[in-house]
Design an enzyme around this catalytic site. Sequence first.
Site, PDB file in Angstrom:
ATOM      1  N   GLU A  25       0.763  -1.247  -0.054  1.00  0.00           N
ATOM      2  CA  GLU A  25       0.046   0.104  -0.029  1.00  0.00           C
ATOM      3  C   GLU A  25       0.597   1.176   0.184  1.00  0.00           C
ATOM      4  OE1 GLU A  25      -3.019   0.350  -0.571  1.00  0.00           O
ATOM      5  OE2 GLU A  25      -3.945  -1.812  -0.196  1.00  0.00           O
ATOM      6  N   ASP A  34      -6.444   8.024  -5.433  1.00  0.00           N
ATOM      7  CA  ASP A  34      -5.816   6.511  -6.034  1.00  0.00           C
ATOM      8  C   ASP A  34      -6.071   6.587  -7.657  1.00  0.00           C
ATOM      9  OD1 ASP A  34      -8.402   5.780  -6.632  1.00  0.00           O
ATOM     10  OD2 ASP A  34      -8.463   4.237  -5.067  1.00  0.00           O
TER      11      ASP A  34
END
Length: 156
Positions: A25, A34
């Site tokens: 991550e 994102d």
Amino acid sequence: MSRLKKAGAVTAAGALAVAFVGAWEGMRTTAYRDVVGIPTVCFGETRGVKMGDRYTADQCREMLGDGLAEFEAGIRKCLVAPDKIPDKPYVAFLSLSYNIGQKAFCGSTVARRANAGDLRGACEAIVVWNKAGGRVVAGLVNRRAAERAMCLEGLK
């Protein structure tokens, strides 16, 4: 019951989960969008995140631990024998769930195969989850390959 912590102490599976998921991550202390435009912060946290949110590294680590515990509870609800799954496949399934969501994981071929006792087939099915926004994403291809490899390694 959690396999990530026992009597308040982090287990080997818990340490593996934090290290593995945290590495994939990555940590960003300021909210960003994102690859599909969802506000995200820390170690991939999206729930309740607004652009402009900021956290300390310690807050991010705590958020990751809390998130993994929550996602673990979610996968345990849909896996028929979670404690019979070896640590590495268990962590691979947890990593997948953390990334794609509990509902998607619980409805996946990965979960169906694991529940049928076909852990090798479950490991192989991980790689299908390589898309975001309908397109294949190189980072997801790489992550799924690593999850698959760890999953299969845990079966040896």
